[in-house]
Design a protein around this motif. Structure first.
Motif, short mmCIF file in Angstrom:
data_model
loop_
_atom_site.label_atom_id
_atom_site.label_comp_id
_atom_site.label_asym_id
_atom_site.label_seq_id
_atom_site.Cartn_x
_atom_site.Cartn_y
_atom_site.Cartn_z
N UNK A 6 -2.20 9.03 10.59
CA UNK A 6 -1.21 8.00 10.33
C UNK A 6 -1.82 7.00 9.36
N UNK A 7 -1.16 6.79 8.22
CA UNK A 7 -1.62 5.84 7.21
C UNK A 7 -0.55 4.77 7.04
N UNK A 8 -0.92 3.52 7.11
CA UNK A 8 0.05 2.44 6.92
C UNK A 8 -0.03 1.91 5.49
N UNK A 9 1.03 1.20 5.10
CA UNK A 9 1.06 0.59 3.78
C UNK A 9 1.08 1.60 2.65
N UNK A 10 1.95 2.60 2.76
CA UNK A 10 1.94 3.71 1.79
C UNK A 10 2.92 3.55 0.65
N UNK A 11 3.54 2.40 0.50
CA UNK A 11 4.54 2.24 -0.55
C UNK A 11 3.93 2.31 -1.95
N UNK A 79 -5.38 5.21 9.68
CA UNK A 79 -5.94 4.40 8.61
C UNK A 79 -5.11 3.14 8.51
N UNK A 80 -5.59 2.04 9.11
CA UNK A 80 -4.93 0.75 9.00
C UNK A 80 -5.19 0.20 7.60
N UNK A 81 -4.13 0.07 6.84
CA UNK A 81 -4.29 -0.27 5.43
C UNK A 81 -3.34 -1.37 4.94
N UNK A 82 -2.11 -1.39 5.46
CA UNK A 82 -1.13 -2.34 4.95
C UNK A 82 -1.57 -3.79 5.12
N UNK A 83 -1.45 -4.58 4.05
CA UNK A 83 -1.87 -6.00 4.10
C UNK A 83 -1.26 -6.72 2.91
#
Length: 275
Positions: A6-11, A79-83
């Protein structure tokens, strides 16, 4: 068996590249975004794309539930990524603004991670990867709110790694410096919402420094790397038998890590005060 992440902030930027890169490596990628239109676009690119907005706890629960339903209750990596950023002098950052950025950059990460840990405990393994920053190692002026969130992520991640040491759940930090992304552009609405720079004691400095950097693109940074540089480190973090606790990305991060080890705080302050 195909592994899942799961990967966040994928836009866009790092998350978007990581989604494509990890899929190319054979992973089942759940590429989450915080806005439905971006999820729809990712689905058109062939991804499973749950809606996860770190500032909306309901979407954290529902997005993860969507992932677990699809996998039969397992998840190999997150993968916590969105910010997002909130540029401005700290004396001009209202508490509501700081609270807002912490919801997106820290509290939401913590909530999602807490919900995933029981899943990884039950399956006996997992990788929790946090996308920090060179600004989790050293502070730059005008970026205090973002720096504070990354320092918080560093502390939470280091502690979690210690607490999960007797399990096969590995907790890892990635610390990029300048990476090609839309972080600057996406921080403008938060700057305009929260920073009353025109009534600031530092108004002249805003006009001569921050406003130009914020609104006038000067092209790539001298040491800027593409998002694929982060994806390469992510792949090692989730695939290596013994992943490193930290992965530096870009020359400035290596320099910052080195300076912290050898120089006094006063000396580092002198070096960084005019950045």
């Amino acid at each position: 068996m195909q592994k899942s992440i799961l990967i966040t902030g994928c836009s866009s930027g790092i998350g978007h590249n990581a989604a494509h890169g990890m899929r190319a490596r054979g992973w089942r990628v759940f590429a989450s975004c915080r806005q439905q239109r971006d999820c729809d676009r990712l689905r058109a690119e062939g991804f499973e794309s749950p809606l996860i907005d770190y500032t909306n706890t309901e979407t954290i629960f529902s997005g993860l539930a969507e992932v677990l339903e699809a996998t039969g209750g397992t998840l190999d990596a997150v993968f916590n990524n969105g910010a997002h950023g909130l540029p401005g002098a700290l004396e001009d950052v209202p508490t509501d603004g700081l609270r807002h950025i912490f919801e997106a950059n820290v509290f939401g990460w913590h909530e999602l991670t807490r919900q995933i840990i029981p899943v990884m405990r039950a399956q006996g393994h997992g990788r929790i990867v946090q996308n920090s920053s060179v600004l989790g190692l050293v502070a730059f002026p005008w970026r205090g709110a973002y720096v504070a969130t990354k320092y918080a992520i560093e502390g939470l991640t280091d502690t979690l790694r210690l607490e999960l040491r007797d399990t096969d759940i590995k907790v890892i930090l990635i610390e990029p410096g300048p990476i090609t992304s839309k972080l600057r552009e996406k921080s403008i609405p938060n700057f305009e919402r929260f920073i009353d720079w025109q009534n600031s004691a530092l108004r002249e400095k805003y006009q001569t420094s921050l406003l130009k950097r914020l609104y006038e693109s000067s092209g790539p940074d001298r040491f800027e790397l593409p998002p694929s540089a982060v994806t390469d480190k992510l792949a090692h973090a989730v695939e290596a038998t013994r992943p490193r606790p930290r992965y530096y990305v870009t020359t400035p991060t290596y320099i910052a890590g080195y300076l912290r080890r050898i120089l006094s705080t006063r000396t580092i302050d002198r070096i960084l005060s005019d950045i």
